[in-house]
Write a protein that holds these residues in place. Structure first.
Motif, PDB file in Angstrom:
ATOM      1  N   ALA A 184       0.827  -1.207   0.000  1.00 41.28           N
ATOM      2  CA  ALA A 184       0.000   0.000   0.000  1.00 41.28           C
ATOM      3  C   ALA A 184       0.860   1.256   0.000  1.00 41.28           C
ATOM      4  O   ALA A 184       0.581   2.219  -0.734  1.00 41.28           O
ATOM      5  CB  ALA A 184      -0.922  -0.008   1.216  1.00 41.28           C
ATOM      6  N   LEU A 185       1.915   1.254   0.796  1.00 42.82           N
ATOM      7  CA  LEU A 185       2.795   2.422   0.840  1.00 42.82           C
ATOM      8  C   LEU A 185       3.568   2.593  -0.465  1.00 42.82           C
ATOM      9  O   LEU A 185       3.809   3.719  -0.913  1.00 42.82           O
ATOM     10  CB  LEU A 185       3.746   2.302   2.023  1.00 42.82           C
ATOM     11  CG  LEU A 185       3.082   2.462   3.410  1.00 42.82           C
ATOM     12  CD1 LEU A 185       4.057   2.104   4.513  1.00 42.82           C
ATOM     13  CD2 LEU A 185       2.545   3.878   3.602  1.00 42.82           C
ATOM     14  N   GLN A 186       3.928   1.487  -1.090  1.00 46.13           N
ATOM     15  CA  GLN A 186       4.591   1.573  -2.395  1.00 46.13           C
ATOM     16  C   GLN A 186       3.655   2.182  -3.432  1.00 46.13           C
ATOM     17  O   GLN A 186       4.067   3.025  -4.250  1.00 46.13           O
ATOM     18  CB  GLN A 186       5.056   0.187  -2.835  1.00 46.13           C
ATOM     19  CG  GLN A 186       6.229  -0.359  -2.044  1.00 46.13           C
ATOM     20  CD  GLN A 186       6.556  -1.795  -2.389  1.00 46.13           C
ATOM     21  OE1 GLN A 186       5.732  -2.524  -2.965  1.00 46.13           O
ATOM     22  NE2 GLN A 186       7.751  -2.242  -2.034  1.00 46.13           N
TER      23      GLN A 186
ATOM     24  N   GLN B 172      -1.495   9.387   8.049  1.00 49.13           N
ATOM     25  CA  GLN B 172      -2.532   8.619   8.743  1.00 49.13           C
ATOM     26  C   GLN B 172      -2.188   7.134   8.802  1.00 49.13           C
ATOM     27  O   GLN B 172      -2.343   6.489   9.842  1.00 49.13           O
ATOM     28  CB  GLN B 172      -3.864   8.818   8.039  1.00 49.13           C
ATOM     29  CG  GLN B 172      -4.463  10.204   8.174  1.00 49.13           C
ATOM     30  CD  GLN B 172      -5.703  10.385   7.328  1.00 49.13           C
ATOM     31  OE1 GLN B 172      -5.917   9.651   6.349  1.00 49.13           O
ATOM     32  NE2 GLN B 172      -6.535  11.353   7.673  1.00 49.13           N
ATOM     33  N   LEU B 173      -1.709   6.609   7.685  1.00 56.54           N
ATOM     34  CA  LEU B 173      -1.366   5.187   7.644  1.00 56.54           C
ATOM     35  C   LEU B 173      -0.212   4.872   8.592  1.00 56.54           C
ATOM     36  O   LEU B 173      -0.280   3.898   9.363  1.00 56.54           O
ATOM     37  CB  LEU B 173      -0.979   4.777   6.213  1.00 56.54           C
ATOM     38  CG  LEU B 173      -2.086   4.870   5.160  1.00 56.54           C
ATOM     39  CD1 LEU B 173      -1.543   4.460   3.796  1.00 56.54           C
ATOM     40  CD2 LEU B 173      -3.284   4.019   5.525  1.00 56.54           C
ATOM     41  N   LEU B 174       0.812   5.692   8.575  1.00 53.59           N
ATOM     42  CA  LEU B 174       1.982   5.423   9.396  1.00 53.59           C
ATOM     43  C   LEU B 174       1.715   5.627  10.881  1.00 53.59           C
ATOM     44  O   LEU B 174       2.338   4.986  11.742  1.00 53.59           O
ATOM     45  CB  LEU B 174       3.144   6.317   8.950  1.00 53.59           C
ATOM     46  CG  LEU B 174       3.705   6.009   7.551  1.00 53.59           C
ATOM     47  CD1 LEU B 174       4.765   7.021   7.178  1.00 53.59           C
ATOM     48  CD2 LEU B 174       4.269   4.587   7.496  1.00 53.59           C
ATOM     49  N   SER B 175       0.749   6.479  11.179  1.00 55.33           N
ATOM     50  CA  SER B 175       0.405   6.733  12.588  1.00 55.33           C
ATOM     51  C   SER B 175      -0.662   5.788  13.108  1.00 55.33           C
ATOM     52  O   SER B 175      -0.919   5.734  14.313  1.00 55.33           O
ATOM     53  CB  SER B 175      -0.063   8.184  12.758  1.00 55.33           C
ATOM     54  OG  SER B 175      -1.273   8.404  12.062  1.00 55.33           O
ATOM     55  N   GLY B 176      -1.302   5.063  12.179  1.00 52.18           N
ATOM     56  CA  GLY B 176      -2.359   4.145  12.576  1.00 52.18           C
ATOM     57  C   GLY B 176      -3.684   4.837  12.854  1.00 52.18           C
ATOM     58  O   GLY B 176      -4.595   4.238  13.414  1.00 52.18           O
TER      59      GLY B 176
ATOM     60  N   LEU C 279      -2.401  13.090  -0.507  1.00 54.65           N
ATOM     61  CA  LEU C 279      -1.664  11.826  -0.411  1.00 54.65           C
ATOM     62  C   LEU C 279      -0.691  11.832   0.764  1.00 54.65           C
ATOM     63  O   LEU C 279      -0.522  10.814   1.445  1.00 54.65           O
ATOM     64  CB  LEU C 279      -0.925  11.563  -1.722  1.00 54.65           C
ATOM     65  CG  LEU C 279      -1.798  11.178  -2.920  1.00 54.65           C
ATOM     66  CD1 LEU C 279      -0.994  11.224  -4.212  1.00 54.65           C
ATOM     67  CD2 LEU C 279      -2.413   9.790  -2.719  1.00 54.65           C
ATOM     68  N   LEU C 280      -0.059  12.963   1.021  1.00 63.06           N
ATOM     69  CA  LEU C 280       0.850  13.056   2.163  1.00 63.06           C
ATOM     70  C   LEU C 280       0.074  12.948   3.481  1.00 63.06           C
ATOM     71  O   LEU C 280       0.557  12.341   4.448  1.00 63.06           O
ATOM     72  CB  LEU C 280       1.631  14.362   2.109  1.00 63.06           C
ATOM     73  CG  LEU C 280       2.712  14.426   1.027  1.00 63.06           C
ATOM     74  CD1 LEU C 280       3.274  15.842   0.915  1.00 63.06           C
ATOM     75  CD2 LEU C 280       3.832  13.418   1.312  1.00 63.06           C
TER      76      LEU C 280
END
Length: 206
Positions: free
Chosen positions: A174-176, A200-204, A194-195
């Motif tokens: 997903a991150l790729q 959000q994804l990296l912080s959960g 997108l940033l």
């Protein structure tokens, strides 16, 4: 008001020709929707027969939509709302029209009129559903199938797809995908969105 002969022909096509195909596969019917939901895994398949908004009693144009539904994808992409076993095609993460499955542009629309040959229209619709719609739906057997297909095709809406892939355990992929979208965009507002998604994804925090 009594139905016109064209409306009756449309009803017969849906009820007498299309529905038996899906009934044999344990789909449930609601109106012009044939739906199968796997509650234990939280996903489902649907075929929808969509009539044009511009129809009249003597002329009915319609197309075929298919969708693949993921409950947790709907929850995270729709502010907590879930449809579960009541989902419809617009609630699906993956949505396609029959024309897209066939590879046509524009979309394929069928038409019934008092003059149109019933057998020809029925055979065309049934052939397209058997050759394109049903194989697309039935190839999906699990949530993993859905996410792997999503990552391969990079479709639909990338933010919803990226978020869903991340939630279903494909964090690296997903991150790729997100980085590919970041590199490709030339629009600042899209890059900002997108940033924000990446944070959000990296912080959960979804």
């Amino acid at each position: 008001m009594a139905k016109s002969s064209t409306q009756i022909r449309f009803d017969n096509l849906v009820s007498g020709k299309l529905w038996p195909l899906f009934k044999e596969l344990d789909y449930k019917r609601r109106g012009n929707n044939f739906r199968q939901y796997f509650a234990d895994e939280g996903w489902g398949r649907i075929l929808n027969v969509q009539k044009s908004a511009w129809n009249d009693p003597c002329s009915i144009q319609f197309t075929i939509n298919v969708g693949i539904y993921l409950l947790e994808a709907e929850r995270v992409n729709n502010w907590g709302r879930v449809s579960a076993e009541r989902f419809l095609e617009p609630d699906c993460l993956v949505r396609k029209r029959i024309g897209r499955l066939i590879g046509e542009k524009p979309d394929r629309w069928y038409e019934l009129t008092p003059e149109s040959p019933v057998d020809v229209i029925e055979q065309e619709v049934l052939a397209d559903v058997r050759a394109y719609a049903l194989p697309f739906l039935q190839q999906v057997q699990s949530t993993d199938d859905i996410i792997r297909g999503l990552l391969k095709e990079k479709w639909p809406n990338d933010a919803d797809g990226i978020r869903a892939a991340f939630m279903y355990g494909y964090q690296v992929e997903a991150l790729q995908w997100l980085e590919v979208e970041l590199a490709a965009t030339i629009y600042q507002h899209r890059k900002t969105d997108l940033l924000k998604l990446k944070t959000q994804l990296l912080s959960g925090v979804l």
